[in-house]
Scaffold this active site. Sequence first.
Site, PDB file in Angstrom:
ATOM      1  N   ASN A  94     -51.228  10.341   1.986  1.00  0.00           N
ATOM      2  CA  ASN A  94     -50.396   9.203   2.373  1.00  0.00           C
ATOM      3  C   ASN A  94     -50.187   9.128   3.886  1.00  0.00           C
ATOM      4  OD1 ASN A  94     -49.255   8.011  -0.346  1.00  0.00           O
ATOM      5  ND2 ASN A  94     -49.174  10.232  -0.576  1.00  0.00           N
ATOM      6  N   GLU A 109     -48.697  17.765   2.039  1.00  0.00           N
ATOM      7  CA  GLU A 109     -48.928  16.529   1.284  1.00  0.00           C
ATOM      8  C   GLU A 109     -50.414  16.193   1.193  1.00  0.00           C
ATOM      9  OE1 GLU A 109     -49.518  12.223   0.983  1.00  0.00           O
ATOM     10  OE2 GLU A 109     -49.879  13.482   2.738  1.00  0.00           O
ATOM     11  N   TRP A 110     -51.263  16.990   1.874  1.00  0.00           N
ATOM     12  CA  TRP A 110     -52.734  16.908   1.806  1.00  0.00           C
ATOM     13  C   TRP A 110     -53.338  15.707   2.542  1.00  0.00           C
ATOM     14  CZ3 TRP A 110     -52.093  16.631  -4.135  1.00  0.00           C
ATOM     15  CH2 TRP A 110     -51.420  17.771  -4.589  1.00  0.00           C
ATOM     16  N   GLY A 111     -52.515  14.937   3.238  1.00  0.00           N
ATOM     17  CA  GLY A 111     -53.042  13.807   3.994  1.00  0.00           C
ATOM     18  C   GLY A 111     -53.284  12.556   3.178  1.00  0.00           C
ATOM     19  N   ASP A 125     -44.943  21.455  -1.212  1.00  0.00           N
ATOM     20  CA  ASP A 125     -46.218  20.957  -1.732  1.00  0.00           C
ATOM     21  C   ASP A 125     -46.063  19.585  -2.393  1.00  0.00           C
ATOM     22  OD1 ASP A 125     -48.971  21.252  -2.152  1.00  0.00           O
ATOM     23  OD2 ASP A 125     -48.754  23.319  -2.839  1.00  0.00           O
ATOM     24  N   ASP A 159     -56.990  21.373   0.365  1.00  0.00           N
ATOM     25  CA  ASP A 159     -56.990  22.808   0.660  1.00  0.00           C
ATOM     26  C   ASP A 159     -58.253  23.265   1.368  1.00  0.00           C
ATOM     27  OD1 ASP A 159     -54.587  22.880  -0.611  1.00  0.00           O
ATOM     28  OD2 ASP A 159     -55.253  24.099  -2.307  1.00  0.00           O
TER      29      ASP A 159
END
Length: 413
Positions: A187, A183-185, A150, A205
């Site tokens: 970067n 990394e949730w997008g 995460d 999420d």
Amino acid sequence: MRKTLLAIACALAMTAGSQAQKFDGLAMTPPMGWNSWNTFACDISEKTVKDMADLFVELGLDKCGYEYIVIDDGWMLKQRDKDGNLVPDPAKFPDGMKAVSDYVHSKGLKFGIYNCAGSETCGGYPGGRGHEYQDARLYASFGVDYLKYDWCNTGKMYAPEAYKTMRDALYTAGRPIVFSLCEWGDNQPWEWGAEIGHLWRTTGDIYCCYDCEYVVHKGQPDQWSAWGVWPILRMRKDIRKYAGPGHWNDPDMLEVGNCMSVAEDRSHFALWALSAAPLMLGNDLRKASKETIELIKNTEVIAVDQDKLGIQGYEYRMQDSVSIWVKPLEDDEWAIGFINTSMTEKDINFDFKQHVITDDLSGKSLDATKNEYILRDLFLHQNLKATTKKPVVAKIASHDILMLKATIKPAKK
């Protein structure tokens, strides 16, 4: 002598670093399995994990391609031991993590675990920052096959290098582990993730709804949003070129069986398959309905997701609130989904001969002016009476999907 030893140590370190890489040959199709987070969050236990492994076999999910049992956040104590090692919470995992891993493996399945690149995990447990190599050796000793990593509490860390460090640590530890970059997008991990991991999250999420935004900590400095199925899938429209065997765009885990209608679950599952997304279940299999089990065991839809070409599908067009998705498959077959995004039933009348569909990425075409295609309904498990010689005429309920596979009709001998 001391200088000589130091020089040798430095040389070895440089050699190891130059040879470090991600493990090849893993996740050649999108990973399939189960993750604890969507249902249990940090309230996870040894019994729950073993129950899920048992049900994988009892329900025949393993025969459908599901193989990873992944424990998410909250599995360890709130602090490391005196040597800096992560410690499984004995109240949750009284037999220790190696015993749980061995149990999962005894079922013919694979075992996954979670941590975070920052100083703490999202749940406030010890993160991996500064302990990457130590943690990688620990995961290898547990028998871990899959690591979800995460991005909470990372401060000013640089994502590509942070994930690269963990990649190198895993490789040095020597056990092949699928590396999931959560990394949730933020970067653009699709631009650099293929050399580092096997899949990367493309957005924040997922939230258990069809079409919504759920604001977490609203009005606070740490406010963030989770998203429903439809917005999370459409949030990244131009990144399909980065997906393929061994490196996948990941729109997050499945919410099938958690809160939505049967129709919405069906669309959710089918859209993930059309997107060549990882199929990581997030429900409590002990409470799953007959409809949920039937859906997640639909091998015809799963085959679309697991197609060896590894081409991510895309939205061909939106027509009167019906979103038409297409995905090229092996043997010049195509998967097509007609998704009713509206709140009312919709009629469709789609003439394939009026729509020569060409995928600019793969160069493949579905051309009904040159070939006649047999059309198969992947949820009814039967061929339509008509081929592409005639328009497809159907009614689609709100938030439901008509999912077809098109196969060139063999020439008569």
